[in-house]
Scaffold this motif. Structure first.
Motif, PDB file in Angstrom:
ATOM      1  N   THR A  55     -19.385  43.766   3.040  1.00  0.00           N
ATOM      2  CA  THR A  55     -19.294  42.433   2.439  1.00  0.00           C
ATOM      3  C   THR A  55     -18.291  42.439   1.296  1.00  0.00           C
ATOM      4  N   GLY A  56     -18.127  41.280   0.669  1.00  0.00           N
ATOM      5  CA  GLY A  56     -17.268  41.150  -0.499  1.00  0.00           C
ATOM      6  C   GLY A  56     -18.078  40.707  -1.697  1.00  0.00           C
ATOM      7  N   GLU A  57     -17.588  40.996  -2.882  1.00  0.00           N
ATOM      8  CA  GLU A  57     -18.309  40.626  -4.096  1.00  0.00           C
ATOM      9  C   GLU A  57     -18.169  39.133  -4.371  1.00  0.00           C
ATOM     10  N   GLY A  58     -19.258  38.515  -4.829  1.00  0.00           N
ATOM     11  CA  GLY A  58     -19.243  37.104  -5.174  1.00  0.00           C
ATOM     12  C   GLY A  58     -19.517  36.210  -3.975  1.00  0.00           C
ATOM     13  N   GLU A  59     -19.322  34.912  -4.168  1.00  0.00           N
ATOM     14  CA  GLU A  59     -19.563  33.932  -3.115  1.00  0.00           C
ATOM     15  C   GLU A  59     -18.280  33.280  -2.611  1.00  0.00           C
ATOM     16  N   ARG A  60     -17.173  33.588  -3.259  1.00  0.00           N
ATOM     17  CA  ARG A  60     -15.921  32.914  -2.941  1.00  0.00           C
ATOM     18  C   ARG A  60     -15.219  33.491  -1.727  1.00  0.00           C
ATOM     19  N   ALA A  61     -15.191  34.841  -1.634  1.00  0.00           N
ATOM     20  CA  ALA A  61     -14.401  35.456  -0.571  1.00  0.00           C
ATOM     21  C   ALA A  61     -15.058  36.715  -0.028  1.00  0.00           C
ATOM     22  N   PHE A  62     -15.023  36.839   1.287  1.00  0.00           N
ATOM     23  CA  PHE A  62     -15.377  38.093   1.962  1.00  0.00           C
ATOM     24  C   PHE A  62     -14.196  39.047   1.833  1.00  0.00           C
ATOM     25  N   CYS A  63     -13.050  38.635   2.335  1.00  0.00           N
ATOM     26  CA  CYS A  63     -11.800  39.376   2.166  1.00  0.00           C
ATOM     27  C   CYS A  63     -10.659  38.431   2.505  1.00  0.00           C
ATOM     28  N   ALA A  64      -9.787  38.188   1.531  1.00  0.00           N
ATOM     29  CA  ALA A  64      -8.708  37.219   1.697  1.00  0.00           C
ATOM     30  C   ALA A  64      -7.459  37.863   2.288  1.00  0.00           C
ATOM     31  N   GLY A  65      -7.639  38.782   3.230  1.00  0.00           N
ATOM     32  CA  GLY A  65      -6.494  39.377   3.920  1.00  0.00           C
ATOM     33  C   GLY A  65      -5.803  40.460   3.123  1.00  0.00           C
ATOM     34  N   ALA A 110     -12.744  34.426   4.860  1.00  0.00           N
ATOM     35  CA  ALA A 110     -12.254  35.663   5.466  1.00  0.00           C
ATOM     36  C   ALA A 110     -10.990  35.332   6.236  1.00  0.00           C
ATOM     37  N   VAL A 111      -9.864  35.844   5.783  1.00  0.00           N
ATOM     38  CA  VAL A 111      -8.605  35.567   6.474  1.00  0.00           C
ATOM     39  C   VAL A 111      -7.865  36.877   6.719  1.00  0.00           C
ATOM     40  N   GLY A 112      -6.981  36.867   7.704  1.00  0.00           N
ATOM     41  CA  GLY A 112      -6.174  38.048   7.992  1.00  0.00           C
ATOM     42  C   GLY A 112      -7.022  39.284   8.213  1.00  0.00           C
ATOM     43  N   ALA A 113      -6.819  40.281   7.380  1.00  0.00           N
ATOM     44  CA  ALA A 113      -7.554  41.538   7.504  1.00  0.00           C
ATOM     45  C   ALA A 113      -9.058  41.328   7.402  1.00  0.00           C
ATOM     46  N   GLY A 114      -9.476  40.304   6.662  1.00  0.00           N
ATOM     47  CA  GLY A 114     -10.906  39.999   6.587  1.00  0.00           C
ATOM     48  C   GLY A 114     -11.467  39.623   7.943  1.00  0.00           C
ATOM     49  N   HIS A 129     -20.642  27.876   4.097  1.00  0.00           N
ATOM     50  CA  HIS A 129     -19.479  27.354   3.381  1.00  0.00           C
ATOM     51  C   HIS A 129     -18.209  28.156   3.654  1.00  0.00           C
ATOM     52  N   ALA A 130     -18.347  29.275   4.353  1.00  0.00           N
ATOM     53  CA  ALA A 130     -17.215  30.172   4.571  1.00  0.00           C
ATOM     54  C   ALA A 130     -16.330  29.688   5.722  1.00  0.00           C
ATOM     55  N   LYS A 131     -15.110  30.210   5.769  1.00  0.00           N
ATOM     56  CA  LYS A 131     -14.181  29.950   6.860  1.00  0.00           C
ATOM     57  C   LYS A 131     -13.508  31.269   7.253  1.00  0.00           C
ATOM     58  N   ILE A 132     -13.077  31.340   8.514  1.00  0.00           N
ATOM     59  CA  ILE A 132     -12.384  32.522   9.016  1.00  0.00           C
ATOM     60  C   ILE A 132     -11.047  32.071   9.579  1.00  0.00           C
ATOM     61  N   GLY A 133      -9.965  32.662   9.103  1.00  0.00           N
ATOM     62  CA  GLY A 133      -8.654  32.205   9.540  1.00  0.00           C
ATOM     63  C   GLY A 133      -7.598  33.287   9.601  1.00  0.00           C
ATOM     64  N   THR A 134      -6.479  32.920  10.215  1.00  0.00           N
ATOM     65  CA  THR A 134      -5.322  33.813  10.325  1.00  0.00           C
ATOM     66  C   THR A 134      -4.074  33.011   9.929  1.00  0.00           C
ATOM     67  N   PRO A 135      -3.842  32.834   8.631  1.00  0.00           N
ATOM     68  CA  PRO A 135      -2.778  31.947   8.170  1.00  0.00           C
ATOM     69  C   PRO A 135      -1.399  32.602   8.030  1.00  0.00           C
ATOM     70  N   GLU A 136      -1.213  33.776   8.614  1.00  0.00           N
ATOM     71  CA  GLU A 136       0.027  34.528   8.404  1.00  0.00           C
ATOM     72  C   GLU A 136       1.281  33.746   8.778  1.00  0.00           C
ATOM     73  N   VAL A 137       1.206  32.886   9.820  1.00  0.00           N
ATOM     74  CA  VAL A 137       2.399  32.138  10.239  1.00  0.00           C
ATOM     75  C   VAL A 137       2.922  31.231   9.122  1.00  0.00           C
ATOM     76  N   LYS A 138       2.055  30.874   8.200  1.00  0.00           N
ATOM     77  CA  LYS A 138       2.459  29.974   7.117  1.00  0.00           C
ATOM     78  C   LYS A 138       3.396  30.652   6.122  1.00  0.00           C
ATOM     79  N   VAL A 139       3.432  31.988   6.145  1.00  0.00           N
ATOM     80  CA  VAL A 139       4.364  32.716   5.280  1.00  0.00           C
ATOM     81  C   VAL A 139       5.357  33.522   6.109  1.00  0.00           C
TER      82      VAL A 139
END
Length: 261
Positions: A55-65, A110-114, A129-139
């Protein structure tokens, strides 16, 4: 273990591995990957550990990539050209090869590596409240390292839409597409984890270990190859101490006492 970015805590039959970079939304760098790998290795060697929760610490992020700000020392795009193994790939391989059940506790985004970590784990429980994504194309990137673990979990068309559009999945969508096993509100996340850990810890660790080994071994075999492999394992499992104990407990109408052998 790298104590400042990864914490490992054993409680009962559960070992919880936590990414401790809340200010960076628990982003992955080489130090974090090596810390998780070390914690997984230690948990596998611990006879009291039956389930590993990531898991990740806190409630905001599991792992932001991958940590885009990590730079040359531990960034996801810096690698020794003489070493073909990327630290993220090694992390996903280590999670998938783990002989003990693994659960992703998706406490936040949780995005990318998450997303790759979630797919590498055996099971996942997600906060609503969480979301799972792969936003790499945006950069201007494509999530190369997480493609293999995600392709083994998500339907192809849904996965390609995620990769090509960068649009994340909500918790409801993640559940619908079998990316996670359960969705709960934030307050109920640990209750569901505890429930799963309790169910798993009551079963034979030997059966689970050999079963996971078989499932991973046959994943890329043809159906006849899968059948030839698995039919040789059933008699082998039946000869283990746990199987003999399980038969005796069933006949004696009592609770089995597993040895893990």
């Amino acid at each position: 273990m790298v104590e400042n970015v990864v914490r490992s805590h054993a409680r009962g039959h559960e070992t919880r591995i936590t990414i401790c970079r809340p200010d960076q939304r628990n982003a992955l760098n080489r130090e974090v990957a090596e810390g998780i790998i070390a914690a997984l290795t230690a948990a596998e060697a611990d006879p009291d550990c039956r389930v590993i929760v990531v898991t990740g610490e806190g409630e905001r992020a599991f792992c932001a990539g991958g940590d885009l700000k990590a730079g040359r020392n531990g960034g996801p795009f810096m690698q020794d050209p003489s070493d073909p193994m990327h630290f993220a790939g090694k992390l996903f391989d280590t999670i998938q090869a783990c002989r003990k059940p693994t659960i992703a506790r998706v406490n936040g985004v949780a995005v990318g590596a998450g997303a790759g970590i979630i797919c590498a784990c055996d099971m996942a429980v997600m906060a609503d409240h969480a979301k799972i994504g792969t936003p790499e194309v945006k950069v201007g990137l494509f999530p190369m390292t997480i493609v293999p673990p995600m392709m083994r979990v998500l339907p192809r068309r849904r996965l390609m839409e995620m990769f090509i559009t960068g649009i994340p999945l909500t918790a409801e969508e993640s559940l619908r597409y079998d990316l996670v096993n359960y969705v709960t509100d934030g307050a109920g996340l640990d209750d569901k984890i505890t429930e799963l850990v309790t169910h798993i810890a009551a079963q034979s660790p030997t059966a689970i270990r050999l079963g996971k080994y078989a499932c991973h071994a046959i994943e890329d075999m043809t159906y006849p190859q899968q059948m030839r492999f698995t039919e040789t394992l059933l008699p082998r499992i039946a000869q283990t101490e746990d199987a003999r104990e399980g038969f005796a407990a069933f006949i004696g109408k009592r609770k089995p006492e597993w040895t893990g052998r």
